[in-house]
Design an enzyme around this catalytic site. Structure first.
Site, PDB file in Angstrom:
ATOM      1  N   HIS A  44       6.374  -7.165  -0.371  1.00 49.05           N
ATOM      2  CA  HIS A  44       5.176  -7.933  -0.036  1.00 49.05           C
ATOM      3  C   HIS A  44       5.550  -9.325   0.455  1.00 49.05           C
ATOM      4  CE1 HIS A  44       1.011  -9.012   0.266  1.00 49.05           C
ATOM      5  NE2 HIS A  44       0.736  -7.742   0.045  1.00 49.05           N
ATOM      6  N   GLY A  45       5.167  -9.585   1.687  1.00 49.67           N
ATOM      7  CA  GLY A  45       5.387 -10.915   2.265  1.00 49.67           C
ATOM      8  C   GLY A  45       6.821 -11.171   2.703  1.00 49.67           C
ATOM      9  N   ARG A  94      -9.462   1.262   6.520  1.00 52.71           N
ATOM     10  CA  ARG A  94      -9.479   0.201   7.546  1.00 52.71           C
ATOM     11  C   ARG A  94      -8.318   0.323   8.531  1.00 52.71           C
ATOM     12  NH1 ARG A  94      -7.981  -5.065   3.910  1.00 52.71           N
ATOM     13  NH2 ARG A  94      -9.690  -4.261   2.665  1.00 52.71           N
ATOM     14  N   HIS A  95      -7.254   1.020   8.137  1.00 52.07           N
ATOM     15  CA  HIS A  95      -6.173   1.234   9.101  1.00 52.07           C
ATOM     16  C   HIS A  95      -5.706   2.694   9.106  1.00 52.07           C
ATOM     17  CE1 HIS A  95      -4.038   0.114   5.475  1.00 52.07           C
ATOM     18  NE2 HIS A  95      -4.125  -1.182   5.658  1.00 52.07           N
ATOM     19  N   GLU A 144       1.099   4.647  -0.422  1.00 50.11           N
ATOM     20  CA  GLU A 144       0.527   3.628  -1.314  1.00 50.11           C
ATOM     21  C   GLU A 144      -0.922   3.982  -1.495  1.00 50.11           C
ATOM     22  OE1 GLU A 144       0.600  -0.398  -0.019  1.00 50.11           O
ATOM     23  OE2 GLU A 144       2.748  -0.354   0.229  1.00 50.11           O
ATOM     24  N   THR A 171      -5.101  -8.100   1.958  1.00 48.95           N
ATOM     25  CA  THR A 171      -3.943  -7.254   1.656  1.00 48.95           C
ATOM     26  C   THR A 171      -3.847  -7.161   0.138  1.00 48.95           C
ATOM     27  OG1 THR A 171      -1.552  -6.998   1.941  1.00 48.95           O
ATOM     28  CG2 THR A 171      -2.355  -9.250   1.771  1.00 48.95           C
ATOM     29  N   THR A 172      -2.945  -6.301  -0.371  1.00 49.91           N
ATOM     30  CA  THR A 172      -2.839  -6.135  -1.820  1.00 49.91           C
ATOM     31  C   THR A 172      -2.465  -7.480  -2.454  1.00 49.91           C
ATOM     32  OG1 THR A 172      -1.920  -3.981  -1.264  1.00 49.91           O
ATOM     33  CG2 THR A 172      -1.882  -4.603  -3.577  1.00 49.91           C
ATOM     34  N   ARG A 207      -6.318   3.348   2.386  1.00 47.47           N
ATOM     35  CA  ARG A 207      -7.300   2.583   1.619  1.00 47.47           C
ATOM     36  C   ARG A 207      -8.622   3.313   1.527  1.00 47.47           C
ATOM     37  NH1 ARG A 207      -7.302  -2.797   0.445  1.00 47.47           N
ATOM     38  NH2 ARG A 207      -5.290  -3.828   0.671  1.00 47.47           N
ATOM     39  N   ASP A 247       1.249   0.301   8.435  1.00 44.45           N
ATOM     40  CA  ASP A 247      -0.214   0.152   8.399  1.00 44.45           C
ATOM     41  C   ASP A 247      -0.762  -0.650   9.572  1.00 44.45           C
ATOM     42  OD1 ASP A 247      -0.201   1.398   5.959  1.00 44.45           O
ATOM     43  OD2 ASP A 247      -0.602  -0.409   4.783  1.00 44.45           O
ATOM     44  N   HIS A 248      -0.044  -1.745   9.917  1.00 44.24           N
ATOM     45  CA  HIS A 248      -0.647  -2.662  10.882  1.00 44.24           C
ATOM     46  C   HIS A 248      -0.562  -2.188  12.332  1.00 44.24           C
ATOM     47  CE1 HIS A 248      -2.003  -5.095   7.749  1.00 44.24           C
ATOM     48  NE2 HIS A 248      -0.792  -5.376   7.305  1.00 44.24           N
ATOM     49  N   GLU A 266       7.789  -1.088  -8.075  1.00 44.83           N
ATOM     50  CA  GLU A 266       8.013  -1.999  -6.956  1.00 44.83           C
ATOM     51  C   GLU A 266       7.523  -3.370  -7.411  1.00 44.83           C
ATOM     52  OE1 GLU A 266       6.485  -0.849  -3.066  1.00 44.83           O
ATOM     53  OE2 GLU A 266       6.373  -2.960  -2.490  1.00 44.83           O
ATOM     54  N   HIS A 304      -0.471   2.870   3.498  1.00 47.71           N
ATOM     55  CA  HIS A 304      -1.476   2.654   2.447  1.00 47.71           C
ATOM     56  C   HIS A 304      -2.790   3.241   2.937  1.00 47.71           C
ATOM     57  CE1 HIS A 304      -3.527  -0.506  -0.403  1.00 47.71           C
ATOM     58  NE2 HIS A 304      -3.965   0.714  -0.599  1.00 47.71           N
ATOM     59  N   ASN A 337       6.610  -0.252   6.361  1.00 44.19           N
ATOM     60  CA  ASN A 337       5.173  -0.018   6.239  1.00 44.19           C
ATOM     61  C   ASN A 337       4.522  -0.182   7.624  1.00 44.19           C
ATOM     62  OD1 ASN A 337       2.360  -0.673   6.000  1.00 44.19           O
ATOM     63  ND2 ASN A 337       2.645  -0.929   3.807  1.00 44.19           N
ATOM     64  N   GLY A 390       6.277  -4.588   5.886  1.00 48.54           N
ATOM     65  CA  GLY A 390       5.371  -4.135   6.929  1.00 48.54           C
ATOM     66  C   GLY A 390       5.026  -5.180   7.963  1.00 48.54           C
ATOM     67  N   HIS A 391       4.241  -6.164   7.549  1.00 52.57           N
ATOM     68  CA  HIS A 391       3.624  -7.095   8.495  1.00 52.57           C
ATOM     69  C   HIS A 391       4.637  -7.793   9.395  1.00 52.57           C
ATOM     70  CE1 HIS A 391       1.507 -10.822   9.729  1.00 52.57           C
ATOM     71  NE2 HIS A 391       0.523  -9.960   9.930  1.00 52.57           N
TER      72      HIS A 391
HETATM   73  N1  PXP Z   1       4.433  -3.199  -0.915  1.00 54.15           N
HETATM   74  C1  PXP Z   1       3.130  -2.998  -1.263  1.00 54.15           C
HETATM   75  C2  PXP Z   1       2.847  -2.335  -2.564  1.00 54.15           C
HETATM   76  C3  PXP Z   1       2.086  -3.378  -0.400  1.00 54.15           C
HETATM   77  O1  PXP Z   1       0.812  -3.167  -0.756  1.00 54.15           O
HETATM   78  C4  PXP Z   1       2.416  -3.935   0.862  1.00 54.15           C
HETATM   79  C5  PXP Z   1       1.329  -4.283   1.830  1.00 54.15           C
HETATM   80  O2  PXP Z   1       0.647  -3.148   2.222  1.00 54.15           O
HETATM   81  C6  PXP Z   1       3.778  -4.103   1.174  1.00 54.15           C
HETATM   82  C7  PXP Z   1       4.758  -3.751   0.260  1.00 54.15           C
HETATM   83  C8  PXP Z   1       4.206  -4.677   2.485  1.00 54.15           C
HETATM   84  O3  PXP Z   1       3.812  -6.008   2.550  1.00 54.15           O
HETATM   85  P1  PXP Z   1       3.978  -6.805   3.917  1.00 54.15           P
HETATM   86  O4  PXP Z   1       3.074  -6.160   4.899  1.00 54.15           O
HETATM   87  O5  PXP Z   1       3.560  -8.192   3.537  1.00 54.15           O
HETATM   88  O6  PXP Z   1       5.422  -6.696   4.302  1.00 54.15           O
END
Ligand code: PXP
Length: 244
Positions: free
Chosen positions: A191-192, A49-50, A70, A100-101, A45, A9-10, A151, A43, A7, A213-214
Site C-alpha cells: 500500500h502506497g 468501481r473498477h 483482494e 482506497t483501502t 469491490r 485495479d487502476h 500482508e 480487488h 495490482n 498497484g497505483h
Molecule cells: N495491498 C492491499 C491490501 C491493497 O488494498 C492495495 C490497494 O488496492 C494495495 C496493496 C496496493 O496499493 P497501491 O495501489 O497503493 O500500490
C-alpha cells in the site's frame, strides 16, 4: 527473494471512467507477467468501481503466475471466491466511501466471523492472507486464525510527512515482520509503495511479497506496463537491508 505482486485495479479504473471496453486489465496482466511480476492482484469491490467478475474469471484462466483476489469478507465475495478459485485471497476491510483501502482488518474484533470465512475459503483450496496494520496484537490474532500469511499495511510509512515519522513507521513494520515470521506466517507488505520508497521496505529480510498497484500503473502510462514492472522489480531485487 521478495516477490512482486502487481495490482492492476487502476487499469480498470481508467476503463470505467468512460465505461469503454479498454484499457483491458487482462492485457495489463499479460504484460505485467512479461515484465517479471510474480503475481497479479485485483480487488473486486462491492461497488464494482473498477474490477468486474468478468475480469476475475478471465484472469483465473490466463494468469500464469498467481492470482491474488483482494476482497471483503462478505457472503457474496466468499461465494465468488469459491466459484472462481483464485490461488489466494487477501481479506481486506472495505468502506464504500473510501478512495482506497484505508487500514488493516480489525481481526481482534471480527475473530469469530473471520474464523468461519477462513475455514470456508481454505476448504475450497484457497490460500488465505489477511491485510493488517503493523500491530503485533492483530498479527497474533491472524496466527490464531491459522491463515497462510499476512500482508502488512505500509500506508502510514508511505504517507509520512517527515523523516522522523517515516522512520518510526518503518521500524514498526520491521518489528512486525519479525514477529510474524516467528509465527511462521508468510509475510507480505503493501500500500502506497512507489519507485522512491520501495527499497527500504524491500530490504527487510524474510518478506514474501510486495503488492504494488497505483505507482506501477501510473508509470506504465509513460513507459508501458512491461517496463514499469521491470523497473519496480529491479528496485526490489537490488534492495539492501537498512539499519533504520
Ligand atoms: N495491498 C492491499 C491490501 C491493497 O488494498 C492495495 C490497494 O488496492 C494495495 C496493496 C496496493 O496499493 P497501491 O495501489 O497503493 O500500490
Amino acid at each position: 527473494m521478495v516477490k512482486l505482486g502487481v495490482n492492476i485495479d487502476h487499469v480498470a479504473t481508467l476503463r470505467e471512467a468512460r465505461k469503454t471496453s479498454y484499457p483491458d486489465p487482462i492485457h495489463a496482466a499479460v504484460l505485467a507477467e512479461l515484465g517479471g511480476a510474480d503475481g497479479i492482484t485485483v480487488h473486486l469491490r462491492e461497488d464494482r468501481r473498477h474490477i468486474k467478475e468478468r475480469d476475475l474469471k478471465i484472469l483465473k484462466e490466463i494468469v500464469k503466475t498467481r492470482l491474488n483476489l483482494e476482497m471483503a469478507g462478505t457472503k457474496e465475495m466468499v461465494e465468488i471466491a469459491l466459484q472462481v478459485k483464485p490461488h489466494m485471497v487477501t481479506l481486506v476491510p472495505e468502506k464504500r466511501e473510501e478512495l482506497t483501502t484505508e487500514g488493516g482488518l480489525d481481526v481482534k474484533n471480527h475473530f469469530v466471523n473471520l474464523k468461519k470465512i477462513c475455514s470456508k475459503l481454505k476448504s475450497g483450496g484457497i490460500k488465505v492472507f489477511i491485510f493488517v496494520d503493523p500491530d503485533e496484537e492483530q498479527i497474533e490474532k491472524c496466527y490464531e486464525l491459522g491463515v497462510n500469511g499476512i500482508e502488512i499495511h505500509t500506508g502510514k510509512y508511505a504517507d509520512a510527512l517527515s523523516e522522523e515519522e517515516r522512520d518510526r513507521e518503518f521500524l514498526k513494520i520491521k518489528k512486525c515482520v519479525l514477529f510474524s515470521l516467528d509465527r511462521k506466517l508468510k509475510t507480505s507488505a503493501g500500500h502506497g509503495l512507489n519507485y522512491e520508497n520501495v527499497q527500504k521496505i524491500a530490504g527487510i529480510p524474510g518478506l514474501y511479497e510486495l503488492n504494488i498497484g497505483h505507482s506501477i500503473v501510473s508509470r506504465s502510462i509513460f513507459v508501458g506496463m512491461k517496463e514499469a514492472v521491470r523497473e519496480m522489480k529491479n528496485l526490489i531485487i537490488t534492495a539492501k537491508e537498512t539499519g533504520l
